[in-house]
Write a protein that holds these residues in place. Sequence first.
Motif, PDB file in Angstrom:
ATOM      1  N   ALA B 121       0.733  -1.403   0.234  1.00  0.00           N
ATOM      2  CA  ALA B 121      -0.343  -0.485   0.364  1.00  0.00           C
ATOM      3  C   ALA B 121       0.930   1.395   0.271  1.00  0.00           C
ATOM      4  O   ALA B 121       1.961   0.933   0.435  1.00  0.00           O
ATOM      5  N   GLY B 122       0.241   2.161  -0.711  1.00  0.00           N
ATOM      6  CA  GLY B 122       0.969   3.742  -0.231  1.00  0.00           C
ATOM      7  C   GLY B 122       1.200   3.996  -2.000  1.00  0.00           C
ATOM      8  O   GLY B 122       1.936   3.716  -3.142  1.00  0.00           O
ATOM      9  N   VAL B 123       2.450   4.669  -2.011  1.00  0.00           N
ATOM     10  CA  VAL B 123       3.414   5.413  -2.864  1.00  0.00           C
ATOM     11  C   VAL B 123       4.045   4.533  -4.100  1.00  0.00           C
ATOM     12  O   VAL B 123       4.227   4.668  -4.431  1.00  0.00           O
ATOM     13  N   HIS B 124       4.685   3.013  -3.084  1.00  0.00           N
ATOM     14  CA  HIS B 124       5.763   2.850  -4.196  1.00  0.00           C
ATOM     15  C   HIS B 124       5.557   1.288  -4.344  1.00  0.00           C
ATOM     16  O   HIS B 124       6.609   0.759  -4.617  1.00  0.00           O
ATOM     17  N   GLY B 125       4.611   1.146  -4.866  1.00  0.00           N
ATOM     18  CA  GLY B 125       3.696  -0.049  -5.629  1.00  0.00           C
ATOM     19  C   GLY B 125       4.390  -0.166  -6.639  1.00  0.00           C
ATOM     20  O   GLY B 125       4.921   0.988  -7.321  1.00  0.00           O
ATOM     21  N   GLY B 126       4.804  -1.118  -6.945  1.00  0.00           N
ATOM     22  CA  GLY B 126       5.297  -1.348  -8.180  1.00  0.00           C
ATOM     23  C   GLY B 126       4.961  -2.555  -8.916  1.00  0.00           C
ATOM     24  O   GLY B 126       3.746  -2.746  -8.406  1.00  0.00           O
ATOM     25  N   SER B 127       5.315  -3.010 -10.438  1.00  0.00           N
ATOM     26  CA  SER B 127       4.002  -3.562 -11.522  1.00  0.00           C
ATOM     27  C   SER B 127       5.393  -4.344 -11.472  1.00  0.00           C
ATOM     28  O   SER B 127       5.953  -4.107 -11.731  1.00  0.00           O
ATOM     29  N   ALA B 128       4.925  -5.828 -11.603  1.00  0.00           N
ATOM     30  CA  ALA B 128       5.602  -7.021 -11.710  1.00  0.00           C
ATOM     31  C   ALA B 128       5.738  -7.160 -12.847  1.00  0.00           C
ATOM     32  O   ALA B 128       6.696  -8.187 -13.492  1.00  0.00           O
ATOM     33  N   GLY B 129       4.529  -6.933 -14.110  1.00  0.00           N
ATOM     34  CA  GLY B 129       4.057  -7.515 -15.422  1.00  0.00           C
ATOM     35  C   GLY B 129       5.369  -7.554 -16.462  1.00  0.00           C
ATOM     36  O   GLY B 129       6.191  -6.022 -16.325  1.00  0.00           O
ATOM     37  N   PRO B 130       5.687  -8.898 -17.579  1.00  0.00           N
ATOM     38  CA  PRO B 130       6.774  -8.092 -18.164  1.00  0.00           C
ATOM     39  C   PRO B 130       6.334  -6.672 -19.448  1.00  0.00           C
ATOM     40  O   PRO B 130       6.657  -5.891 -19.909  1.00  0.00           O
ATOM     41  N   GLU B 131       4.885  -5.996 -18.981  1.00  0.00           N
ATOM     42  CA  GLU B 131       4.576  -4.581 -19.603  1.00  0.00           C
ATOM     43  C   GLU B 131       5.476  -3.329 -19.340  1.00  0.00           C
ATOM     44  O   GLU B 131       5.899  -2.960 -20.448  1.00  0.00           O
ATOM     45  N   PHE B 132       5.987  -3.989 -17.891  1.00  0.00           N
ATOM     46  CA  PHE B 132       6.341  -2.792 -17.628  1.00  0.00           C
ATOM     47  C   PHE B 132       7.295  -2.463 -18.023  1.00  0.00           C
ATOM     48  O   PHE B 132       8.424  -1.328 -18.585  1.00  0.00           O
ATOM     49  N   PHE B 133       8.250  -3.720 -18.502  1.00  0.00           N
ATOM     50  CA  PHE B 133       9.998  -4.011 -19.087  1.00  0.00           C
ATOM     51  C   PHE B 133       9.220  -3.542 -20.377  1.00  0.00           C
ATOM     52  O   PHE B 133      10.050  -2.606 -21.411  1.00  0.00           O
ATOM     53  N   VAL B 134       8.375  -3.910 -21.372  1.00  0.00           N
ATOM     54  CA  VAL B 134       7.913  -3.429 -22.631  1.00  0.00           C
ATOM     55  C   VAL B 134       7.983  -1.859 -22.983  1.00  0.00           C
ATOM     56  O   VAL B 134       8.403  -1.230 -23.205  1.00  0.00           O
ATOM     57  N   LEU B 135       7.195  -1.336 -21.637  1.00  0.00           N
ATOM     58  CA  LEU B 135       6.952   0.198 -21.901  1.00  0.00           C
ATOM     59  C   LEU B 135       8.414   1.192 -21.315  1.00  0.00           C
ATOM     60  O   LEU B 135       8.802   2.307 -22.148  1.00  0.00           O
ATOM     61  N   LEU B 136       9.376   0.548 -20.465  1.00  0.00           N
ATOM     62  CA  LEU B 136      10.464   1.198 -20.089  1.00  0.00           C
ATOM     63  C   LEU B 136      11.584   0.884 -21.360  1.00  0.00           C
ATOM     64  O   LEU B 136      11.867   2.360 -22.044  1.00  0.00           O
ATOM     65  N   LEU B 137      11.145  -0.175 -22.155  1.00  0.00           N
ATOM     66  CA  LEU B 137      12.142   0.030 -23.457  1.00  0.00           C
ATOM     67  C   LEU B 137      11.452   1.140 -24.344  1.00  0.00           C
ATOM     68  O   LEU B 137      12.095   1.658 -25.244  1.00  0.00           O
ATOM     69  N   SER B 138      10.454   1.055 -25.174  1.00  0.00           N
ATOM     70  CA  SER B 138      10.062   1.379 -26.300  1.00  0.00           C
ATOM     71  C   SER B 138      10.294   2.789 -25.718  1.00  0.00           C
ATOM     72  O   SER B 138      10.205   4.013 -26.659  1.00  0.00           O
ATOM     73  N   SER B 139      10.180   3.396 -24.624  1.00  0.00           N
ATOM     74  CA  SER B 139      10.803   4.427 -23.992  1.00  0.00           C
ATOM     75  C   SER B 139      12.176   5.128 -24.649  1.00  0.00           C
ATOM     76  O   SER B 139      11.920   6.290 -24.649  1.00  0.00           O
ATOM     77  N   ALA B 140      13.098   4.394 -23.321  1.00  0.00           N
ATOM     78  CA  ALA B 140      13.978   3.993 -24.099  1.00  0.00           C
ATOM     79  C   ALA B 140      14.415   4.263 -25.576  1.00  0.00           C
ATOM     80  O   ALA B 140      15.507   5.294 -25.827  1.00  0.00           O
TER      81      ALA B 140
END
Lengths: 103, 553
Positions: B121-140
């Motif tokens: 709970a709170g501000v620091h929840g992250g995503s664990a799915g592969p989509e997170f990395f797809v998004l990260l890589l495509s923004s890169a």
Amino acid sequence: MLTIGLTHYLILAAFMFCCGLYVMTIKRNAVGILIGVELILNAASLNLVAFSRYKTGLLDGQIVALFVIVLAAAEAAIAIAIFVNYYNNLATIDVDRGDSLNG
Amino acid sequence: MMLLSLTPWIPAGLDLRMFAPELALIATIVAVLVVPLVLGRSGRTAAFISLIGALATFLLTWRAVAGQVVERGYAGLSPDPQATMLVADNFSVFFKLFLSAFLALIIGLWLLRPANGRGAAGVHGGSAGPEFFVLLLSSALGMALMVGTLNLLVMVIAIEMASLPSYALVGSDKRSRPGAEASLKYVLFGAATSSIMVYGLSLIYGAFGTLDIAGIAGKLAGQSVSLGWVPAIGFFALCVGIAFKISAVPFHFWCPDVFEGAPIEVTTWLSVASKAAGLGLLLRIVYALSTAVGGAAWLTPFAWGIGLVAAVTCTVGNLAALRQDSVKRMLAYSSIAHAGYMMMAAAIFTQAGQGQFMSIGLAAVIAYLMVYFVMNLGAFGVTALVSWRTGTDHISAFTGLGRRAPALALPMAVCLFSLIGLPPLGGFAAKWWLLLALGKAAIAAQPWLWGLVIVAVINTAISLYYYVRVIRQMYLCEDERQSAVPAPLGGVVLVNVCAVALLLLGTLLIDKLGNYSTYYASNLLVTQPTAPATATVEPSAEPVVMAPVNESK
């Protein structure tokens, strides 16, 4: 008889741009703001096609317009997904209600 | 653009080799999407694939492309050799190295996140799915393209490609209310500014009949007196979009909210990579235009405008940071201020025949970015480790950290001192070079640049207050109730390496930093893709350029 020329298209596009800007500033509903954004993007497309037809005579302006349409679609897809997520968390899409981060 | 030719255009293999890093990123995106179908959805698998992809991109840029750029001179990819669309020159090679190294470290930071921190709970929840990395890589990928192009259409597409995944990344934790709010603000601001930018693009197309910057600069070269209304509005609208990416005032409102609401890995990513790419884009446009036009009268108000925005940006960033209690938010405002400092270099416009000042300015920004990379990673890294453990990034979480976790407090202090710009740390060297570049240009051509130097110095003094406040909280405030902060070994190593690197960058490696930044600022592709050294390449007053035999980071 009036012949429609480049100027007419440009004035229409500028009018659409102003409408879009007005909608973006006045609306508090997220979907409303997105509609304003789409208006501006369409104004840009109209400009591009008109310039391409009347000024350069090349096809590249029209191809850029195609890209703009795709950009608008991609942006709308992401934006609406985020609106849904916002609605799930706050049960509203009024942008003024999001005030837990005071910026 | 030769769109009317009937024979299809196929790029040569050797040309495609120059864009191996981008292709590697694309391959990684595909791999992250496809591999979960075989191995099952797992965040860790996706993280490792992306890590390998980022490292491969780094190595390809460093080993294959960097050497080729030197050997073959410039390389540009386009059906029309006169109008380059994709560019591989020293400047874009630097940004590819920068982005892929940072990408790898961000994925490393994600891997360090403790399991109970994920989705808490709170501000620091992250995503664990592969989509997170797809998004990260495509923004890169989008950011890499932003710096590697000379065509306005490709620039707009690259900006969108970097922005759209970032919007989703900010809201990647679907249960987090601040995350949802931050991503909403980000997407609305981003969509509004990018639509204005596209409208500006259409006006520029109408005014010049082309979207190629070299072509535009060629047409502008004849106009030395005034720019005309339509292109002026067009350029202004284009700058709105870029200012949003750099988070320059008055388009900075999204920045603190987004940085506070996003998961901390995403905050770190956006605070460095996104701003660096925006600055690179701005510098490339400014460099290309001012080199081609060279001292035209209408450039002066343009330079004044950029200088003014830069001065206001760093002042507003610093003043707003003074009253923040959340360390994450404080660092967000500090990143606005640092973007302002770096933007000042874009106000150095060449007068006729004085291209070297622009090169010195570029070199200073590149050095600043390298140092900023390390110090922001360190500061955000410590904040992440503390907030994952304590559940908050409020400044009170740092109380007595010097006693509770000396291995975290010391690197944090080093990074903050470097952010202030105190010697003997890397931050001092970077800021010194930036001011030196401004001063040199001020003496030679534009006396009003002294104003920017003064603003930067005053701002450094202001920033002292809020950075030292955190250090004071860590070392001078004691709170007996708070327990020790255990941190994963990898995280401790990461932040301490950052601190040591800052110390080295300010002392032993300072010459190397200077050489690298001069090297990467040289031979910027401006107009002719295949021509060797044109008039734009000026040997600068800095030390002799060396080949990149090893990496300076």
